[in-house]
Design a protein around this motif. Structure first.
Motif, PDB file in Angstrom:
ATOM      1  N   LEU A  52       0.830  -1.205   0.000  1.00 32.49           N
ATOM      2  CA  LEU A  52       0.000   0.000   0.000  1.00 32.49           C
ATOM      3  C   LEU A  52       0.865   1.255   0.000  1.00 32.49           C
ATOM      4  O   LEU A  52       0.557   2.222  -0.705  1.00 32.49           O
ATOM      5  N   LEU A  53       1.943   1.253   0.740  1.00 37.73           N
ATOM      6  CA  LEU A  53       2.833   2.409   0.798  1.00 37.73           C
ATOM      7  C   LEU A  53       3.436   2.704  -0.570  1.00 37.73           C
ATOM      8  O   LEU A  53       3.396   3.848  -1.038  1.00 37.73           O
ATOM      9  N   VAL A  54       3.978   1.692  -1.229  1.00 40.17           N
ATOM     10  CA  VAL A  54       4.628   1.903  -2.524  1.00 40.17           C
ATOM     11  C   VAL A  54       3.615   2.371  -3.570  1.00 40.17           C
ATOM     12  O   VAL A  54       3.873   3.327  -4.313  1.00 40.17           O
ATOM     13  N   LEU A  55       2.455   1.729  -3.635  1.00 44.07           N
ATOM     14  CA  LEU A  55       1.445   2.135  -4.619  1.00 44.07           C
ATOM     15  C   LEU A  55       0.957   3.562  -4.361  1.00 44.07           C
ATOM     16  O   LEU A  55       0.766   4.334  -5.300  1.00 44.07           O
ATOM     17  N   SER A  56       0.778   3.915  -3.111  1.00 44.43           N
ATOM     18  CA  SER A  56       0.322   5.264  -2.775  1.00 44.43           C
ATOM     19  C   SER A  56       1.370   6.311  -3.121  1.00 44.43           C
ATOM     20  O   SER A  56       1.051   7.358  -3.689  1.00 44.43           O
ATOM     21  N   VAL A  57       2.614   6.038  -2.778  1.00 45.29           N
ATOM     22  CA  VAL A  57       3.681   7.006  -3.050  1.00 45.29           C
ATOM     23  C   VAL A  57       3.875   7.184  -4.550  1.00 45.29           C
ATOM     24  O   VAL A  57       4.025   8.313  -5.034  1.00 45.29           O
ATOM     25  N   VAL A  58       3.845   6.093  -5.306  1.00 44.25           N
ATOM     26  CA  VAL A  58       3.976   6.210  -6.764  1.00 44.25           C
ATOM     27  C   VAL A  58       2.817   7.013  -7.343  1.00 44.25           C
ATOM     28  O   VAL A  58       3.010   7.907  -8.167  1.00 44.25           O
ATOM     29  N   ALA A  59       1.606   6.720  -6.900  1.00 40.72           N
ATOM     30  CA  ALA A  59       0.433   7.428  -7.422  1.00 40.72           C
ATOM     31  C   ALA A  59       0.467   8.916  -7.092  1.00 40.72           C
ATOM     32  O   ALA A  59       0.012   9.744  -7.885  1.00 40.72           O
ATOM     33  N   LEU A  60       1.005   9.277  -5.942  1.00 41.44           N
ATOM     34  CA  LEU A  60       1.053  10.683  -5.563  1.00 41.44           C
ATOM     35  C   LEU A  60       2.269  11.404  -6.142  1.00 41.44           C
ATOM     36  O   LEU A  60       2.217  12.604  -6.405  1.00 41.44           O
ATOM     37  N   ALA A 117     -12.971 -11.218  11.255  1.00 47.47           N
ATOM     38  CA  ALA A 117     -12.412 -12.134  10.261  1.00 47.47           C
ATOM     39  C   ALA A 117     -13.226 -12.089   8.968  1.00 47.47           C
ATOM     40  O   ALA A 117     -12.672 -12.202   7.876  1.00 47.47           O
ATOM     41  N   ALA A 118     -14.529 -11.932   9.084  1.00 50.59           N
ATOM     42  CA  ALA A 118     -15.377 -11.891   7.893  1.00 50.59           C
ATOM     43  C   ALA A 118     -15.158 -10.616   7.082  1.00 50.59           C
ATOM     44  O   ALA A 118     -15.235 -10.646   5.853  1.00 50.59           O
ATOM     45  N   PHE A 119     -14.865  -9.518   7.731  1.00 52.38           N
ATOM     46  CA  PHE A 119     -14.661  -8.248   7.025  1.00 52.38           C
ATOM     47  C   PHE A 119     -13.239  -8.073   6.495  1.00 52.38           C
ATOM     48  O   PHE A 119     -13.019  -7.323   5.555  1.00 52.38           O
ATOM     49  N   SER A 120     -12.272  -8.736   7.104  1.00 50.83           N
ATOM     50  CA  SER A 120     -10.882  -8.473   6.730  1.00 50.83           C
ATOM     51  C   SER A 120     -10.562  -8.886   5.297  1.00 50.83           C
ATOM     52  O   SER A 120      -9.853  -8.147   4.597  1.00 50.83           O
ATOM     53  N   ASN A 121     -11.055 -10.005   4.831  1.00 49.55           N
ATOM     54  CA  ASN A 121     -10.738 -10.437   3.473  1.00 49.55           C
ATOM     55  C   ASN A 121     -11.322  -9.498   2.417  1.00 49.55           C
ATOM     56  O   ASN A 121     -10.593  -9.053   1.533  1.00 49.55           O
ATOM     57  N   PRO A 122     -12.611  -9.151   2.468  1.00 43.70           N
ATOM     58  CA  PRO A 122     -13.120  -8.197   1.474  1.00 43.70           C
ATOM     59  C   PRO A 122     -12.436  -6.830   1.555  1.00 43.70           C
ATOM     60  O   PRO A 122     -12.160  -6.212   0.521  1.00 43.70           O
ATOM     61  N   LEU A 123     -12.144  -6.362   2.750  1.00 47.24           N
ATOM     62  CA  LEU A 123     -11.465  -5.071   2.881  1.00 47.24           C
ATOM     63  C   LEU A 123     -10.068  -5.123   2.283  1.00 47.24           C
ATOM     64  O   LEU A 123      -9.617  -4.168   1.642  1.00 47.24           O
ATOM     65  N   GLY A 124      -9.374  -6.236   2.471  1.00 48.63           N
ATOM     66  CA  GLY A 124      -8.045  -6.391   1.887  1.00 48.63           C
ATOM     67  C   GLY A 124      -8.091  -6.418   0.369  1.00 48.63           C
ATOM     68  O   GLY A 124      -7.249  -5.816  -0.307  1.00 48.63           O
ATOM     69  N   ILE A 125      -9.069  -7.099  -0.189  1.00 46.58           N
ATOM     70  CA  ILE A 125      -9.209  -7.172  -1.641  1.00 46.58           C
ATOM     71  C   ILE A 125      -9.551  -5.799  -2.212  1.00 46.58           C
ATOM     72  O   ILE A 125      -8.964  -5.364  -3.208  1.00 46.58           O
ATOM     73  N   ILE A 126     -10.485  -5.100  -1.580  1.00 48.37           N
ATOM     74  CA  ILE A 126     -10.860  -3.758  -2.040  1.00 48.37           C
ATOM     75  C   ILE A 126      -9.665  -2.816  -1.940  1.00 48.37           C
ATOM     76  O   ILE A 126      -9.394  -2.046  -2.857  1.00 48.37           O
ATOM     77  N   MET A 127      -8.937  -2.880  -0.827  1.00 44.19           N
ATOM     78  CA  MET A 127      -7.778  -2.013  -0.648  1.00 44.19           C
ATOM     79  C   MET A 127      -6.735  -2.257  -1.736  1.00 44.19           C
ATOM     80  O   MET A 127      -6.235  -1.328  -2.359  1.00 44.19           O
ATOM     81  N   LEU A 128      -6.428  -3.499  -1.982  1.00 49.97           N
ATOM     82  CA  LEU A 128      -5.408  -3.828  -2.973  1.00 49.97           C
ATOM     83  C   LEU A 128      -5.853  -3.438  -4.379  1.00 49.97           C
ATOM     84  O   LEU A 128      -5.109  -2.803  -5.123  1.00 49.97           O
ATOM     85  N   PHE A 129      -7.080  -3.776  -4.746  1.00 50.89           N
ATOM     86  CA  PHE A 129      -7.580  -3.455  -6.081  1.00 50.89           C
ATOM     87  C   PHE A 129      -7.639  -1.943  -6.309  1.00 50.89           C
ATOM     88  O   PHE A 129      -7.212  -1.440  -7.350  1.00 50.89           O
ATOM     89  N   MET A 130      -8.173  -1.210  -5.360  1.00 57.91           N
ATOM     90  CA  MET A 130      -8.314   0.239  -5.520  1.00 57.91           C
ATOM     91  C   MET A 130      -6.963   0.947  -5.524  1.00 57.91           C
ATOM     92  O   MET A 130      -6.776   1.923  -6.257  1.00 57.91           O
ATOM     93  N   SER A 131      -6.012   0.469  -4.735  1.00 61.35           N
ATOM     94  CA  SER A 131      -4.701   1.114  -4.742  1.00 61.35           C
ATOM     95  C   SER A 131      -3.967   0.839  -6.057  1.00 61.35           C
ATOM     96  O   SER A 131      -3.297   1.735  -6.585  1.00 61.35           O
TER      97      SER A 131
END
Length: 169
Positions: A52-60, A117-131
């Motif tokens: 997340l750090l690398v993708l964010s820094v590159v995008a900014l 545990a139920a929320f962590s997987n979808p949140l991780g996928i959304i975070m990775l895809f959107m970043s």
């Protein structure tokens, strides 16, 4: 009332630099605040947070190659969704070991572990895809000249000449 898109992008970029470092730090070390760190905490700190750090820094940073330019509004919107998902992910990432749990489980109690545990997987996928999408769009949009957008008149250039041999036109 005039809408100042560049002012919004400038402000969001400034806030984004803070979020680009704070959200990965939260995901990597948030459970140390509740003393619920376990065996998976170093794994999260060495995998999820740097991505997340690398993708964010590159995008900014990439749009700043040209002075006075900021990431596009659509890339900033995707990054904001990624950062919000990262904050939620920092709350819900499960952990293993003696006394280890998610931050949500440590704050609310053991009954919240299943929901975390139920929320962590979808949140991780959304975070990775959107970043990833935000980074790709920021790089792609920064390579265009100012105000350059594909107009409907350019469609012929992308699709060919429009000659149809069946119609003989």
């Amino acid at each position: 009332m005039r809408h100042d898109a560049k002012g919004w992008r400038r402000w969001t970029t400034r806030v984004g630099w803070v979020l680009a470092f704070a959200v990965p730090a939260w995901m990597a070390g948030g459970r140390f605040l509740t003393d619920s760190a376990g065996a998976l905490t170093p794994v999260y700190a060495l995998t999820l947070a740097p991505v997340l750090l690398v993708l964010s820094v590159v995008a900014l940073a990439v749009p700043h190659r040209r002075p006075g330019h900021y990431p596009s509004a659509r890339s900033l919107g995707l990054l904001l969704i990624a950062w919000a998902s990262g904050i939620g992910l920092g709350f819900t990432l499960p952990d293993t070991g003696e006394g280890a749990s998610s931050v949500l489980g440590a704050l609310v109690g053991p009954e919240a572990e299943g929901a975390a545990a139920a929320f962590s997987n979808p949140l991780g996928i959304i975070m990775l895809f959107m970043s990833i999408a935000g980074c790709v769009l920021a790089v792609r949009d920064s390579s265009r000249p100012d105000g350059a957008r594909r107009s409907p008149g350019d469609e012929d250039d992308f699709q060919g000449t429009g000659y149809f041999p069946v119609l003989d036109v």
